[in-house]
Design a protein around this motif. Sequence first.
Motif, short mmCIF file in Angstrom:
data_model
loop_
_atom_site.label_atom_id
_atom_site.label_comp_id
_atom_site.label_asym_id
_atom_site.label_seq_id
_atom_site.Cartn_x
_atom_site.Cartn_y
_atom_site.Cartn_z
N MET A 1 0.82 -1.50 0.50
CA MET A 1 0.06 -0.23 -0.18
C MET A 1 0.69 1.07 -0.34
SD MET A 1 -2.47 1.44 2.80
CE MET A 1 -3.82 0.16 3.04
N LYS A 2 0.47 2.09 -0.45
CA LYS A 2 1.38 3.92 -0.77
C LYS A 2 0.61 4.34 0.29
CE LYS A 2 3.04 7.24 -4.18
NZ LYS A 2 3.00 7.36 -5.59
N ARG A 3 1.21 4.80 0.97
CA ARG A 3 0.75 6.39 1.30
C ARG A 3 1.58 7.08 1.46
NH1 ARG A 3 0.20 1.96 6.57
NH2 ARG A 3 2.36 1.17 5.11
N ASP A 4 1.14 8.67 0.97
CA ASP A 4 2.04 10.19 0.96
C ASP A 4 1.92 10.53 2.56
OD1 ASP A 4 3.47 9.93 -1.23
OD2 ASP A 4 1.60 9.37 -2.09
N VAL A 5 2.75 11.29 3.21
CA VAL A 5 2.35 11.90 4.35
C VAL A 5 3.14 13.38 4.77
CG1 VAL A 5 1.68 9.80 5.59
CG2 VAL A 5 3.83 10.44 5.99
N SER A 6 2.92 14.11 5.33
CA SER A 6 3.53 15.12 5.73
C SER A 6 2.71 16.15 6.88
CB SER A 6 3.48 16.36 3.93
OG SER A 6 2.08 17.08 4.25
N CYS A 7 4.03 16.79 7.70
CA CYS A 7 3.31 18.37 8.49
C CYS A 7 4.39 19.36 7.55
CB CYS A 7 3.71 17.41 9.52
SG CYS A 7 4.75 16.85 9.94
N HIS A 8 3.41 19.85 9.27
CA HIS A 8 4.01 20.89 8.96
C HIS A 8 3.67 21.88 9.54
CE1 HIS A 8 5.12 26.06 7.29
NE2 HIS A 8 3.84 26.38 8.45
N PRO B 1 8.70 0.49 4.74
CA PRO B 1 9.44 1.22 3.78
C PRO B 1 9.44 2.44 3.32
CG PRO B 1 7.25 -0.77 3.56
CD PRO B 1 7.87 -0.09 4.78
N VAL B 2 10.30 2.93 3.68
CA VAL B 2 10.04 5.10 2.56
C VAL B 2 10.60 4.50 1.77
CG1 VAL B 2 10.80 7.14 3.33
CG2 VAL B 2 10.03 5.95 5.35
N VAL B 3 9.64 5.07 0.91
CA VAL B 3 10.80 5.11 -0.74
C VAL B 3 11.10 7.03 -1.40
CG1 VAL B 3 9.72 3.41 -1.52
CG2 VAL B 3 8.92 5.97 -2.27
N SER B 4 10.37 7.80 -0.29
CA SER B 4 11.10 9.26 -0.36
C SER B 4 10.78 9.60 0.88
CB SER B 4 10.43 9.98 -1.73
OG SER B 4 9.34 9.69 -1.48
N GLU B 5 11.41 10.83 1.98
CA GLU B 5 11.68 11.39 2.65
C GLU B 5 12.27 13.13 3.18
OE1 GLU B 5 11.53 10.14 6.95
OE2 GLU B 5 12.76 9.36 6.91
N SER B 6 11.74 13.66 4.10
CA SER B 6 12.07 14.96 3.69
C SER B 6 12.07 15.68 5.31
CB SER B 6 12.28 15.53 2.82
OG SER B 6 10.52 16.42 2.74
N LEU B 7 13.00 16.57 5.96
CA LEU B 7 12.71 17.30 7.23
C LEU B 7 13.05 17.83 6.81
CD1 LEU B 7 11.74 16.82 10.30
CD2 LEU B 7 13.43 15.74 10.46
N LEU B 8 13.09 19.74 7.37
CA LEU B 8 13.80 20.67 7.25
C LEU B 8 13.06 21.63 8.73
CD1 LEU B 8 13.39 21.63 3.52
CD2 LEU B 8 14.67 20.90 4.50
N VAL B 9 14.00 22.09 9.30
CA VAL B 9 13.83 22.70 10.55
C VAL B 9 14.22 24.13 10.07
CG1 VAL B 9 13.46 22.38 13.18
CG2 VAL B 9 13.10 21.05 11.93
N THR B 10 14.19 25.22 10.48
CA THR B 10 14.57 26.44 10.20
C THR B 10 14.35 27.21 11.87
OG1 THR B 10 12.35 27.93 9.00
CG2 THR B 10 14.23 26.63 7.89
N TYR C 1 7.78 18.23 6.69
CA TYR C 1 8.37 17.13 6.95
C TYR C 1 7.23 16.98 5.70
CZ TYR C 1 8.67 12.08 7.67
OH TYR C 1 8.48 10.92 7.73
N ALA C 2 8.46 15.49 5.16
CA ALA C 2 6.94 14.50 3.68
C ALA C 2 7.13 13.36 3.67
CB ALA C 2 7.28 15.80 2.72
N ALA C 3 6.69 12.82 3.77
CA ALA C 3 7.62 10.88 3.19
C ALA C 3 6.21 10.23 2.66
CB ALA C 3 7.87 10.46 4.20
N THR C 4 6.82 9.74 1.18
CA THR C 4 6.08 8.36 0.74
C THR C 4 6.44 6.59 1.27
OG1 THR C 4 5.56 9.92 -1.22
CG2 THR C 4 5.72 7.59 -1.59
N ALA C 5 5.51 6.04 1.68
CA ALA C 5 5.89 4.76 2.07
C ALA C 5 5.04 4.08 1.49
CB ALA C 5 5.44 4.48 3.07
N ASP C 6 6.08 2.68 0.90
CA ASP C 6 5.10 1.84 -0.43
C ASP C 6 5.77 0.24 0.47
OD1 ASP C 6 4.03 0.61 -2.60
OD2 ASP C 6 5.48 1.98 -3.83
N GLY C 7 4.73 -0.36 0.85
CA GLY C 7 4.92 -1.54 1.40
C GLY C 7 4.34 -1.33 2.47
N LEU C 8 4.46 -2.25 3.24
CA LEU C 8 3.99 -2.38 4.93
C LEU C 8 5.02 -2.89 5.77
CD1 LEU C 8 0.62 -4.82 4.77
CD2 LEU C 8 1.07 -2.13 4.40
#
Length: 264
Positions: free
Chosen positions: A1-8, A30-39, A72-79
Amino acid sequence: MKRDVSCHLELSADGPAELVFSVAVARGVPVVSESLLVTSSGALLEPVEIVDQHGTRLHRVRVDAGPVVLDYAATADGLAQPAPVDDLDRLRYLRQSRYCESDTLAPTAAAEFGGLAGASLLAAVVEWVHDRIAYVSGASVATDSALDTLLARQGVCRDFAHLSIALLRALGVPARLAAVYAPGLSPMEFHAVCEAMVDDAWWVVDATRLAPRQSLLRVATGRDAADTAFLTSFGAPVGLTALEVTAVAGQFELDDPSRLTRLR
């Protein structure tokens, strides 16, 4: 299952402070892409990642007075594969904790659910909490416990989870809280659910019934909300000025509350 999540998150620090964020999906997913930025006041910070025994990923930064922004943003694909259960889990999650007074609620649990066990007990507790507690945004405060929720007969997701956990622990069932991203949740926010141990495996139950359990994506795991808050701060006061959460899944399933389901 693919899931896209983010938070601001947008915060305001009154002075020097240490911030610990718990917004990244847990290790093992199982994360296929991810970013975390803090300023902090526009300057990019480099968070230090700390991982606990359940795969919760904490990100610690030090800031000065002024605005702080996290994206923060991430895409998970799988379980994720279920983690093994050990003797420490069986002990830790039977004990009462700050927000889950299983000792105080033991007479209530025995009167309402005596004689039930396994999947039948989980289903009965979820049904009981769902029928007696009204979901009301803003109805509780950060210090409310399971007993407060039972007396008030209203709360938000963490309150439903705390009451479910306390009742299950009172009946000898190890139970814990999981903070999750929840595709399908409305209004969209970070979500909290209960996990209970049956036959040496963890199963997710959610008395709010506001999101399909099959779509949930684990962020943090602990005894109660004290272990799973999306933000913990030390030092000068820090205020939350904006919060946006998104969670989208590629597919949804009809969720049968009586069926045992893993959080993966």
